[in-house]
Design an enzyme around this catalytic site. Structure first.
Site, PDB file in Angstrom:
ATOM      1  N   LYS A 191       8.332  -4.134 -12.952  1.00 50.71           N
ATOM      2  CA  LYS A 191       9.083  -3.723 -11.770  1.00 50.71           C
ATOM      3  C   LYS A 191       8.146  -3.815 -10.565  1.00 50.71           C
ATOM      4  CE  LYS A 191      10.912  -0.811  -8.636  1.00 50.71           C
ATOM      5  NZ  LYS A 191      10.247  -0.589  -7.342  1.00 50.71           N
ATOM      6  N   GLU A 220      -3.356   4.185 -12.014  1.00 49.13           N
ATOM      7  CA  GLU A 220      -4.412   3.856 -11.048  1.00 49.13           C
ATOM      8  C   GLU A 220      -3.868   4.214  -9.685  1.00 49.13           C
ATOM      9  OE1 GLU A 220      -6.113   2.473  -8.105  1.00 49.13           O
ATOM     10  OE2 GLU A 220      -5.512   0.470  -8.765  1.00 49.13           O
ATOM     11  N   CYS A 274      -6.942  -0.002  -2.256  1.00 53.12           N
ATOM     12  CA  CYS A 274      -7.157   1.341  -2.813  1.00 53.12           C
ATOM     13  C   CYS A 274      -8.638   1.664  -2.957  1.00 53.12           C
ATOM     14  CB  CYS A 274      -6.439   1.471  -4.153  1.00 53.12           C
ATOM     15  SG  CYS A 274      -6.983   0.252  -5.390  1.00 53.12           S
ATOM     16  N   GLU A 326      -5.512   9.800   2.040  1.00 53.07           N
ATOM     17  CA  GLU A 326      -5.530   8.345   2.072  1.00 53.07           C
ATOM     18  C   GLU A 326      -4.597   7.821   3.158  1.00 53.07           C
ATOM     19  OE1 GLU A 326      -5.607   4.857  -1.245  1.00 53.07           O
ATOM     20  OE2 GLU A 326      -3.892   6.213  -1.338  1.00 53.07           O
TER      21      GLU A 326
END
Length: 486
Positions: free
Chosen positions: A180, A255, A288, A383
């Protein structure tokens, strides 16, 4: 709506790929390009029905694929890699248009890495073994058994590379897959389905479904026939997925986000340190692993900042299809709003923008460096996922380590120093899944990859990937335990 769209001369099917066939949905969602905000096409929008169909196809295809000899599975994965290499230009132009990353990077690095993902795990599969060992004369034999259908949910910042980082080991292990992709960048996943089918991957072994997480994503992650879930993305979404998977005790690999530090000591090669810092603007800061918190020893902070500004201001921001461009757009108008919100709140709280601090035209954000930020401030702790860095100073090694470890995350860390003993001391104390010393973004697929704290659960890469995508079995055989009936 048409079943296919054309991107830069490349035809892309907008339907799902389920059980070896293209499948439409009653509803669609719009996919737009971050380059100019224009609509690229209407994409099939799946829900519970499509999720059930895809998992059923994966379940039905699983026994035959799991029983396929290792050498044959590896051969097909190499054939997929061949197909990727033949279509590098197609994949590059489609992904650049869809997610805004640099075309030159897709051509030279990202798409070749996609092919390498398949080749690496195909070859690793053929060498995968554990030496038998003895227990009081009994032989122990460890094996890796395919687990079953896997749901792989992938992000928008490096769509195909990160998808195949999961797809390749899952298929190599003998599992079937429901992929997906992120709804902001779904197009190259559709092309991957075409490439895999052309390479001879049996129907149902790889399925690609598109749509929103709250619709098709929830149906996939809560499905009782799914045996593994791997997700790359945000912490809030990961918590939601984990809750969905809990009812079936489906194993997870997560992750997640990062707020990684770059520690620059006074004994570092300053030019190298500045290069490492400016490199964190790669992919418009949508990485990331990016070291978004620059921590500099106070005695060199002024000189470091001057050199950083000199270098950062030479970066060219613009159309990612232009070979001269260094920084492209951010993925979506919503993401741009999020980035600017972080920056404006930081400025209101007393931060100073040494560079940037504002939007550009369209979906572009000016590369930004903020100083005068507190360790407990939002801009340091959360973040941003955009071209926004902060700079803090430290006096001692202990203070540097405390600042580096002073967030909820632990994905990566980068260290610039000319002292090998310091490097050894500091890296031993850093909380991170990956630490780079005087380098950045050097990744080998045989190394473990993942994060600590809120940056993730589990490790993948090399044998660690097979440990996750398989059920490990230990078979213990008694000495002379077989009766000869001859």
């Amino acid at each position: 709506m048409p079943d296919k769209i054309t991107i830069g001369g490349v035809s892309v099917d907008t339907r799902h790929w389920i059980g070896g066939q293209r499948v439409a949905s009653a509803e669609t969602f719009s996919d737009s390009s971050p380059i100019d905000g224009g609509t690229l096409g209407e994409i099939a929008r799946g829900g519970p029905a499509e999720a059930d169909a895809a998992v059923a196809a994966a379940r039905d295809a699983f026994p035959a694929w799991a029983a396929t000899p290792r050498a044959e599975r590896a051969r097909i994965l190499h054939a997929i890699a061949d197909g990727v290499e033949k279509r590098i230009e197609d994949l590059a132009i489609v992904e650049t248009t869809d997610n805004g990353a640099l075309l030159r990077s897709h051509r030279r690095g990202v798409m070749p890495r996609v092919a390498h993902n398949f080749r690496f795990f195909a070859d690793w599969l053929l060498s995968l073994e554990h030496e038998d060992f003895d227990t009081r004369g009994h032989r122990n034999h460890v094996s890796w058994d395919p687990a079953g259908p896997c749901v792989l949910i992938t992000p928008w910042n490096a769509p195909l590379m990160l998808a195949t980082w999961k797809v390749a080991p899952a298929l190599a292990a003998g599992n079937t897959v429901v992929l997906k992709p992120a709804e902001w960048s779904p197009l190259t996943a559709s092309l991957l389905a075409d490439i895999a089918a052309a390479a001879g991957l049996p129907a149902g072994v790889l399925n690609v479904v598109q749509g929103y997480g709250a619709e098709i994503g929830d149906a996939l992650t809560s499905h009782p026939d799914v045996r593994r879930i791997s997700f790359t993305g945000s912490v809030p979404t990961a918590k939601h997925i984990a809750a969905s998977a809990a009812a079936n005790l489906t194993p997870l690999s997560l992750e997640l986000g990062g707020k990684s530090p770059l520690l620059v000591f006074a004994d570092a090669d300053l030019d190298l340190a500045v290069d490492l810092a400016v490199e964190q603007y790669d992919n418009a800061g949508q990485v990331c692993l990016a070291a978004t918190r620059i921590l500099v020893e106070d005695t060199i902070a002024e000189e470091f900042t001057r050199r950083f500004v000199d270098k950062a201001t030479t970066l060219r921001q613009g159309d990612p299809r232009d070979e001269a461009t260094d920084i492209g757009p951010n993925i979506h108008a919503r993401q741009l709003e999020k980035i600017d919100g972080f920056v404006q709140r930081a400025l209101e709280a007393g931060a100073r923008a040494v560079t940037g601090g504002h939007r550009g035209d369209g979906q572009y954000y000016a590369p930004t460096l903020l100083t005068d930020v507190a360790q407990d401030s939002e801009i340091v702790q959360e973040e941003v996922f955009g071209p926004v860095l902060t700079l803090q100073t430290f006096t001692t090694e202990d203070e540097a380590v405390a600042l580096a470890n002073g967030t909820r995350f632990g994905l990566a860390a980068t260290l610039a120093t000319g002292d090998p003993e310091r490097a050894e001391r500091v890296t031993a104390r850093l909380v991170a899944g990956t630490v780079w010393v005087n380098c950045f973004f050097v990744r080998d697929l045989q190394a473990p990859f993942g994060g600590s704290r809120l940056s993730g659960v589990g490790r993948e890469g090399g044998t660690w990937s097979f440990d996750f995508y398989c059920d490990l079995k230990n078979t213990v055989t008694a000495p002379n335990g077989f009766t000869d009936h001859g």
